[in-house]
Write an enzyme that holds these catalytic residues in place. Structure first.
Site: not given
Length: 448
Positions: A32, A37, A129, A162-163, A263, A273, A343
């Site tokens: 990084d 970090k 992505t 998935r977080e 749903l 995302c 976010r």
């Protein structure tokens, strides 16, 4: 000999991927450009909340007591190029400022920094992505810059994390997608070696060309966003017609072609995302001349954003038509539970709107308080749910943390000014709250 792996970018995706690769038995070097970090990760700590990630790091970061020592971190590009056989690019691709399009500057910078140092055969694996067409362009750039020339190959291997479940999703993925230029070639074989353990456990590995691999992630996110916005649109119709969106969702969810997941009507999706990915997808489709294919995503986005304003309207109505002088308790600040990510959080957006309209807003979230304070420092924050609801004229449940579902409504009733709760996630037990003396209201449901 097992390939050595590097991970470029140690944010949410990169830190998880690096730790998971070490767990799978590989020697891993993470890079990084932010010193803070690197210092945190080298100490076995992460700059975000993700269940199980710090424990995974502690098992493998070199220098920590009892670790395998398989995972190290650096800021040195030359060290990364010399160390690695497989280089995973895991940097961020945010939405451009004042545009729908994706910002590719971090991916481009990673390739520009790494490629000139690749003097021996290597595989560069894109996980970020990106807009469709990026891989072809980046492969061409790698060939131009890398001293090893044709011995440096690019593959595209999109992430599906998935977080809150990122460690599980990396170690036991529901699918692995690999976009290659030559099916069955050396690059595919090397990635099959990297993912041998999850494939042996049953994770399907789908080999595609570059464009398909890039499109899989954006298509998956667009489908998910569409499903969420569909049930929220049905909630709007239910409110107008006197129907119950929870029962509606239950009924249609029994159809195997539809399924019951995602749903649950509420204040919509957020995070780093889904919103930016569907907007970037629309922007790229326009560049390709296929904008009409994705015009429905504009309505998906519109429905989603409209839910936030609708919750503000429900809350304003609940307190008598004006927030002035009213105390509003907001349970939840993160965009989803089991994360500290705020976010584009619908919960925090609603809290901020109410505050700007004169409400005295107090927020509590199990993990997102520090990040929320940075975004909205003018809001009040409480150390617990019980403290947040003290003297409240209305309580808003906006992030479906388990802690909130397990609250004792009878106990909280004695702390509020008015026992009135608006369930922005349709996740609380309505009858339990009503039995404790609360007025319970939720989006898309009849008023009792």
């Amino acid at each position: 000999m097992a390939p050595k792996i590097t991970v470029i970018g140690t944010g949410y995706l990169g830190a998880t991927h690096a730790a998971a690769m070490a767990e799978l038995g590989f020697e891993v070097l993470g890079l990084d450009v932010v010193p803070e970090k690197i210092e945190m990760l080298a100490a076995g700590r992460v700059p975000m909340y993700e269940p199980g990630l710090e424990e995974l790091l502690a098992r493998h970061v070199a220098g920590l007591p009892g670790s395998t020592g398989r995972l190290r971190f650096t800021m040195d590009w030359a060290e990364v190029a010399e160390f690695g056989d497989v280089h995973f690019v895991c940097v961020n691709t945010p939405q451009k400022h004042n545009e729908y399009a994706c910002d590719m500057s971090y991916v481009d910078a990673a390739v520009e920094s790494l490629a000139p140092l690749l003097t021996r055969p290597a595989l560069v694996v894109g996980k970020s992505t990106v807009p469709v067409g990026s891989a072809v362009r980046l492969a061409r750039r790698l060939a131009e810059l890398a001293p090893a020339g044709g011995d440096v190959e690019l593959v595209w291997n999109p992430e599906f994390l998935r977080e809150g479940f990122a460690v599980q999703d990396t170690l036991h993925p529901d699918r692995i997608v690999v976009g290659v230029q030559e099916p069955g070639g050396a690059a595919e074989k090397l990635l099959r070696e990297v993912y041998a353990t999850p494939v042996a456990e049953g994770s399907p590995l789908v080999v595609t060309d570059f464009p398909t691999a890039e499109l899989v992630k954006t298509a998956a996110n667009s489908f998910l966003a569409t499903k969420i916005s569909f049930i929220n649109a049905m909630a709007e119709v239910c409110e107008a017609a006197g129907g119950d969106v929870v029962k509606l969702a239950e009924a249609i969810g029994h159809d195997e072609r539809i399924g019951s997941k995602f749903l649950r009507a509420g204040i919509g999706f957020g995070g780093g995302c889904l919103p930016k990915d569907i907007r970037a997808f629309m922007a790229r489709a326009g560049e390709l001349g296929a904008d009409q294919a994705l015009t429905f995503l504009r309505e998906v986005d519109s429905i989603n954003m409209r839910r936030r304003g609708h919750m503000v309207e429900l809350a304003r109505e609940a307190v008598g038509g004006s927030f002035l002088g009213k105390r509003v308790a907001v349970l939840g600040a993160t965009f989803k539970p089991d994360s500290d990510d705020v976010r584009d959080s619908p919960a925090l957006n609603v809290a901020g709107q109410i505050h700007l309209q004169g409400g005295q807003v107090t927020v509590y979230d199990p993990k997102g308080m520090d990040n929320a304070r940075q975004v909205f420092p003018t809001l009040a924050y409480a150390a617990s749910a019980a403290a947040a609801v003290q003297g409240a004229d209305v309580v808003l449940h906006l992030t479906e943390w388990r802690e909130f579902r397990e609250l004792d409504p009878a106990e909280l009733a004695g702390s509020v000014s008015v026992p009135l709760i608006l369930d922005g996630r349709n996740a609380l037990d309505a009858e339990r709250w009503r039995a404790a003396g609360w007025t319970y209201r939720a989006m898309g449901r009849p008023r009792a």
